[in-house]
Design a protein around this motif. Structure first.
Motif, PDB file in Angstrom:
ATOM      1  N   UNK A  70      20.142 -27.805  -1.677  1.00 48.91           N
ATOM      2  CA  UNK A  70      20.886 -27.662  -0.316  1.00 48.91           C
ATOM      3  C   UNK A  70      21.115 -29.032  -0.270  1.00 48.91           C
ATOM      4  N   UNK A  71      20.707 -29.545  -1.010  1.00 48.28           N
ATOM      5  CA  UNK A  71      22.360 -30.789  -0.967  1.00 48.28           C
ATOM      6  C   UNK A  71      23.575 -30.107  -2.000  1.00 48.28           C
ATOM      7  N   UNK A  72      23.054 -29.693  -3.213  1.00 47.43           N
ATOM      8  CA  UNK A  72      24.621 -29.640  -3.662  1.00 47.43           C
ATOM      9  C   UNK A  72      25.280 -28.999  -2.765  1.00 47.43           C
ATOM     10  N   UNK A  73      24.768 -27.045  -2.164  1.00 49.06           N
ATOM     11  CA  UNK A  73      25.458 -26.015  -0.976  1.00 49.06           C
ATOM     12  C   UNK A  73      26.049 -27.652  -0.577  1.00 49.06           C
ATOM     13  N   UNK A  74      25.322 -28.052   0.212  1.00 49.65           N
ATOM     14  CA  UNK A  74      26.522 -28.812   1.172  1.00 49.65           C
ATOM     15  C   UNK A  74      27.390 -29.479   0.776  1.00 49.65           C
ATOM     16  N   UNK A  75      26.957 -30.304  -0.232  1.00 50.61           N
ATOM     17  CA  UNK A  75      28.210 -31.064  -1.308  1.00 50.61           C
ATOM     18  C   UNK A  75      29.664 -30.618  -0.598  1.00 50.61           C
ATOM     19  N   UNK A  76      29.174 -29.335  -1.757  1.00 55.65           N
ATOM     20  CA  UNK A  76      30.588 -28.402  -2.592  1.00 55.65           C
ATOM     21  C   UNK A  76      30.878 -27.851  -1.115  1.00 55.65           C
ATOM     22  N   UNK A  77      30.142 -27.495  -0.178  1.00 57.08           N
ATOM     23  CA  UNK A  77      31.188 -27.029   1.153  1.00 57.08           C
ATOM     24  C   UNK A  77      31.325 -28.242   2.001  1.00 57.08           C
ATOM     25  N   UNK A  78      31.314 -29.440   1.396  1.00 62.09           N
ATOM     26  CA  UNK A  78      32.516 -30.644   1.884  1.00 62.09           C
ATOM     27  C   UNK A  78      33.307 -30.606   1.382  1.00 62.09           C
ATOM     28  N   UNK A  79      33.340 -30.239   0.056  1.00 59.35           N
ATOM     29  CA  UNK A  79      34.378 -30.773  -0.975  1.00 59.35           C
ATOM     30  C   UNK A  79      35.902 -29.195  -0.908  1.00 59.35           C
ATOM     31  N   UNK A  80      35.111 -28.429  -0.470  1.00 62.15           N
ATOM     32  CA  UNK A  80      35.510 -26.811  -0.362  1.00 62.15           C
ATOM     33  C   UNK A  80      37.008 -26.986   0.293  1.00 62.15           C
ATOM     34  N   UNK A  81      35.270 -27.663   1.454  1.00 57.31           N
ATOM     35  CA  UNK A  81      36.409 -27.281   3.158  1.00 57.31           C
ATOM     36  C   UNK A  81      37.211 -27.578   3.018  1.00 57.31           C
ATOM     37  N   UNK A  82      37.398 -29.238   2.300  1.00 57.73           N
ATOM     38  CA  UNK A  82      38.706 -30.123   2.348  1.00 57.73           C
ATOM     39  C   UNK A  82      40.047 -29.087   1.922  1.00 57.73           C
ATOM     40  N   UNK A  83      39.484 -28.562   0.734  1.00 60.05           N
ATOM     41  CA  UNK A  83      40.224 -27.562  -0.237  1.00 60.05           C
ATOM     42  C   UNK A  83      41.313 -26.340   1.099  1.00 60.05           C
ATOM     43  N   UNK A  84      40.426 -26.330   1.397  1.00 60.65           N
ATOM     44  CA  UNK A  84      40.797 -24.969   2.469  1.00 60.65           C
ATOM     45  C   UNK A  84      41.371 -25.237   3.930  1.00 60.65           C
ATOM     46  N   UNK A  85      41.431 -26.307   4.227  1.00 62.22           N
ATOM     47  CA  UNK A  85      42.540 -27.288   5.501  1.00 62.22           C
ATOM     48  C   UNK A  85      43.380 -26.856   4.220  1.00 62.22           C
ATOM     49  N   UNK A  86      43.842 -27.908   3.750  1.00 66.22           N
ATOM     50  CA  UNK A  86      45.176 -27.685   2.386  1.00 66.22           C
ATOM     51  C   UNK A  86      45.428 -26.825   2.214  1.00 66.22           C
TER      52      UNK A  86
END
Length: 213
Positions: A70-86
């Motif tokens: 769950x930690x891995x998925x949460x952190x990747x979601x955070x990182x990829x979320x910034x990519x998505x916005x961009x």
């Protein structure tokens, strides 16, 4: 053993919402997760090691996440979320299908060049069958924006329309994923975007309408 025992004790407790965690603490956790899981096999990384590297208590980790996946998925979601916005921002105001695909590829390559650890974690610590555990994969705005580019290309006869739309999407993502992963593994000193024109030409020829070419 201590790691496992504490895990069992906290399984049935309600997890705290991630929004309750201080941003600075979440930033430290992100750095720790990307560092650990990009340099070690996932089985070698324990909750205790994550806590120590992030300078957090083990109890806090369990209270917020419950387990390391769950930690891995949460952190990747955070990182990829910034990519998505961009990504969504860069697709605005570009009319040409070819230009939108060029911009999309450029943004992806720039992300990989600047965040190689995140690419490694995504490629090695998350089985393909569990990608949907990362919430950003179901981000309707992002997926719809990108699929519209491919759909417009097929409708205009610019992109290959002899295969379903999702096949073009899979080819595009597979191209980026494989190139990005091997670029990192080979420790290529050049950035991906230094060879952008040549790489885009290869991708374009793979998905464009062969009758037009």
């Amino acid at each position: 053993m201590q790691d496992k025992d504490l895990h069992h004790k906290t399984l049935n407790k309600a997890l705290k919402p991630i929004s309750a965690m201080r941003p600075a603490t979440l930033d430290k956790l992100e750095k720790a997760v990307l560092l650990l899981f990009s340099n070690h096999d996932p089985t070698e990384v324990s909750m205790i090691k994550i806590a120590r590297t992030a300078n957090m208590s083990l109890k806090t980790l369990y209270n917020y996440f419950g387990d390391k996946q769950t930690i891995i998925y949460t952190i990747l979601n955070r990182v990829l979320g910034r990519l998505a916005v961009r990504m969504i921002d860069h697709l605005q105001g570009i009319d040409s299908v070819r230009d939108r695909l060029r911009k999309t590829l450029w943004v992806f390559f720039d992300f990989i060049d600047k965040s190689p650890d995140a690419m490694m974690v995504l490629s090695t610590a998350v089985p393909a069958s569990r990608y949907r555990e990362i919430a950003i994969y179901d981000n309707k705005e992002l997926v719809d924006s990108f699929m519209q580019v491919l759909g417009d290309g097929q409708q205009q006869g610019i992109l290959n329309d002899t295969v379903p739309l999702f096949v073009l999407f899979d080819v595009f993502i597979a191209f980026i994923s494989r190139l990005g992963l091997m670029h990192i593994i080979r420790k290529n000193p050049d950035s991906l975007n230094e060879n952008f024109d040549g790489l885009f030409t290869i991708l374009w020829r793979a998905i464009s309408n062969p009758e037009i070419d």
